[in-house]
Design a protein around this motif. Structure first.
Motif, short mmCIF file in Angstrom:
data_model
loop_
_atom_site.label_atom_id
_atom_site.label_comp_id
_atom_site.label_asym_id
_atom_site.label_seq_id
_atom_site.Cartn_x
_atom_site.Cartn_y
_atom_site.Cartn_z
N THR A 160 6.10 7.22 14.28
CA THR A 160 5.20 6.49 15.19
C THR A 160 4.44 5.38 14.46
OG1 THR A 160 3.32 8.00 14.79
CG2 THR A 160 4.87 8.60 16.55
N MET A 161 4.78 5.15 13.19
CA MET A 161 4.08 4.16 12.39
C MET A 161 4.91 2.87 12.29
SD MET A 161 1.15 5.44 11.34
CE MET A 161 1.05 6.21 12.96
N TYR A 162 4.23 1.74 12.38
CA TYR A 162 4.86 0.43 12.25
C TYR A 162 4.02 -0.44 11.34
CZ TYR A 162 7.54 1.88 16.34
OH TYR A 162 8.36 2.57 17.20
N GLN A 163 4.66 -1.42 10.73
CA GLN A 163 3.95 -2.41 9.93
C GLN A 163 3.84 -3.70 10.75
OE1 GLN A 163 6.72 -1.13 6.39
NE2 GLN A 163 5.25 -2.65 5.65
N GLY A 164 2.61 -4.17 10.87
CA GLY A 164 2.38 -5.38 11.64
C GLY A 164 2.78 -6.63 10.89
N GLN A 165 3.36 -7.58 11.61
CA GLN A 165 3.69 -8.88 11.06
C GLN A 165 3.03 -9.93 11.96
OE1 GLN A 165 8.03 -9.04 10.91
NE2 GLN A 165 8.07 -7.92 8.97
#
Length: 233
Positions: A160-165
């Motif tokens: 459920t984790m993402y890295q923002g760009q």
């Protein structure tokens, strides 16, 4: 109206002992900022492309744009002292020069992410025309650990984790209303523009980024970016 806003207001303190903000450093044959602008001028749907930079570097930025970019849609604008103030300075320029309409949207992007693709830009435009706010993300590869004072407080579920760009894209009136609804204390906690809308209770749509759409922040990043440009040339 569809606007692009390239945020070039950073000072690049993590780049080390360099003579200028990182967005003006050379990447292969031209400044990082120019690589980024060139990706945006390829999109014909933009009515205007704003480059928002520090006041002290306004003339320098204008000179670079005049030298490398032949597109009348590109305008250089003075930014603020931090990211979200810079974002709102760009919005003020749009309001003062074009007026604001209910359906106007802005696609905002870090000047030091020069490997953005036409696909990512297009996906942001399509998503923000149907949603009040959009964030570009990639799934987290490593486990994310949350903690403070050298102690782990939580290990969230990685799926459920993402890295923002970036880009981060917004309906302009929604962004303004969300920002004005925040308290001064909330504004001080902002490290991400999409959080403006989240704190105001607005939904934020996610679109897929790319791992190579990375931010050039450190000398190592610049070496990787240089190698990538040389490989593609």
């Amino acid at each position: 109206m569809i606007y692009a806003q390239i945020l070039a207001g950073g000072k690049g303190t993590r780049m080390g002992n360099v003579p200028m903000p990182k967005q003006f450093l050379s990447l292969a044959d031209k400044p990082i900022l120019i690589h980024t602008i060139e990706k945006f001028v390829l999109e014909s749907r933009f009515d205007a492309i704003l480059v928002v930079c520090p006041a002290d570097w306004l003339s320098h930025t204008q000179d670079l744009v005049s030298k490398y970019v032949s597109d009348e849609r590109v305008h250089v604008v003075t930014g603020g002292s931090e990211r979200n103030e810079t974002l709102m300075k760009g919005i003020e320029y749009i309001r003062d020069n074009y007026g604001l309409h209910d359906d106007d949207v802005v696609i905002t992007h870090d000047a030091v992410r020069p490997f953005i693709t036409s696909r990512i830009i297009n996906d942001n435009i399509e998503a923000v025309l149907a949603n009040p706010a959009v964030d570009t993300v990639v799934p987290a590869i490593d486990t994310i650990v949350q903690g403070s004072e050298e102690k782990i407080d939580d290990i969230p579920v990685r799926s459920t984790m993402y890295q923002g760009q970036t880009p981060q894209s917004f309906n302009i009136k929604t962004l303004i209303e969300s920002y004005e609804a925040l308290s001064d204390a909330q504004k001080e906690t902002l490290s991400d523009s999409c959080k403006i809308c989240l704190l105001a209770g607005q939904p934020v749509k996610m679109v897929r980024g790319e791992n190579f759409n990375f931010k050039i922040t450190t000398p190592y990043d610049l070496r990787v970016a240089t190698a990538l440009v040389e490989t593609r040339s």
